[in-house]
Scaffold this active site. Sequence first.
Site, PDB file in Angstrom:
ATOM      1  N   LYS A   1      61.721  82.189  25.063  1.00 38.89           N
ATOM      2  CA  LYS A   1      61.778  81.554  23.353  1.00 38.89           C
ATOM      3  C   LYS A   1      63.302  82.378  22.620  1.00 38.89           C
ATOM      4  O   LYS A   1      63.632  81.533  22.202  1.00 38.89           O
ATOM      5  CB  LYS A   1      60.801  82.227  22.463  1.00 38.89           C
ATOM      6  CG  LYS A   1      59.329  81.644  22.938  1.00 38.89           C
ATOM      7  CD  LYS A   1      58.842  80.451  22.675  1.00 38.89           C
ATOM      8  CE  LYS A   1      57.569  79.505  23.146  1.00 38.89           C
ATOM      9  NZ  LYS A   1      57.988  78.345  22.977  1.00 38.89           N
TER      10      LYS A   1
ATOM     11  N   TYR B   1      53.380  89.177  25.267  1.00 33.78           N
ATOM     12  CA  TYR B   1      54.137  88.434  25.694  1.00 33.78           C
ATOM     13  C   TYR B   1      55.205  87.866  26.238  1.00 33.78           C
ATOM     14  O   TYR B   1      55.424  86.944  26.780  1.00 33.78           O
ATOM     15  CB  TYR B   1      54.341  87.786  24.355  1.00 33.78           C
ATOM     16  CG  TYR B   1      54.313  86.526  23.741  1.00 33.78           C
ATOM     17  CD1 TYR B   1      53.937  85.765  23.572  1.00 33.78           C
ATOM     18  CD2 TYR B   1      55.960  86.009  22.985  1.00 33.78           C
ATOM     19  CE1 TYR B   1      53.927  83.626  23.311  1.00 33.78           C
ATOM     20  CE2 TYR B   1      56.023  84.455  22.528  1.00 33.78           C
ATOM     21  CZ  TYR B   1      55.504  83.492  22.375  1.00 33.78           C
ATOM     22  OH  TYR B   1      56.009  82.688  22.493  1.00 33.78           O
TER      23      TYR B   1
ATOM     24  N   SER C   1      46.403  71.413  20.658  1.00 31.60           N
ATOM     25  CA  SER C   1      47.517  71.190  20.781  1.00 31.60           C
ATOM     26  C   SER C   1      48.394  70.569  19.401  1.00 31.60           C
ATOM     27  O   SER C   1      48.117  70.319  18.573  1.00 31.60           O
ATOM     28  CB  SER C   1      48.482  70.256  22.113  1.00 31.60           C
ATOM     29  OG  SER C   1      47.400  70.119  22.849  1.00 31.60           O
TER      30      SER C   1
END
Length: 268
Positions: A175, A168, A31
């Site tokens: 985002k 995406y 992560s």
Amino acid sequence: MLLCVFAGQNIINFMLKDKNGIIFGVANKRSIAWATAQALHEAGANLAFTYQGERLKENVESLTSAAMPGSLLLSCDVTKQEEVDETFREVGEKFGRLDFLIHSIAFAPREALGGEYLDTTREAFLTALEISAYSLPQLARAAAPLMTEGGSIVSMSYYGAEKVVAGYNVMGVAKAALEASTRYLAKDLGPRNIRINAISAGPIQTLSARGVADFSTMLKHHAERAPLGRNVEAREVGNTAVFLCSSMSSGITGEVIYVDCGYNIMGI
Ligand code: NAP
């Protein structure tokens, strides 16, 4: 700057001494949040971690018990407001004052991360935007009262917020909302000397990244086109987070900082 050496030690060792922070988004050792935690820890910060549900508790426990024993670990699913409230109550009790928050969480249903954006369902859209974008103002609102001496909030974005990146899809839209939220929140929180910035990271092989269709092609393309001729490492994102959480960045808020080996500057 981060590489300067002072009295035989990297200056990063002093940048966040006696600062308290909370990190959302450690799922495992890959992560971005974990690389960021390691950089923040080396900079001297005291850390609290949240994980989403019991499923991830063991991962976070085994990572922190060796490297950062005594860290505060809390279960927090951002879709459950009562868990967010309890998280900040416990952080307030343990730390008293909070100095920074790392937002490194995102989610979209796998079927929405491939094919055409045109086919995104209402449910997938709302889920992606709730977890990946709404959580930023949600967590900032909860953290701000504890940031009594000012503070810094850092989130993780990606280039798909501003340009089309095949596959995406709805995450690019989430985002974009995250980056716009960063600017609006910077305006609201500035008078309290709380700064908020997003890091736009290049692609990194993580659990979430595996959900994006054809991610390995994305990695190859970025490495070929980036001026530095390689992909970014999670630790480089973490080092930038240390800078953004420290007083070295005291004049920066509401920005999207690219940590992508320069990929975003390229035209032809
Ligand atoms: P990761 O290790 O899978 O981290 C994503 C984290 O979000 C996981 O800990 C995940 O927990 C958590 N999360 C999902 N739903 C949540 C919820 N409802 N409540 C609380 N936490 C939740 O992947 P990563 O790549 O490091 O992602 C971290 C951040 O970096 C994300 O914002 C991502 O979009 C961003 N980013 C990644 C890349 C990349 O290429 N990897 C590039 C640019 C930006 P679960 O595992 O339980 O779902």
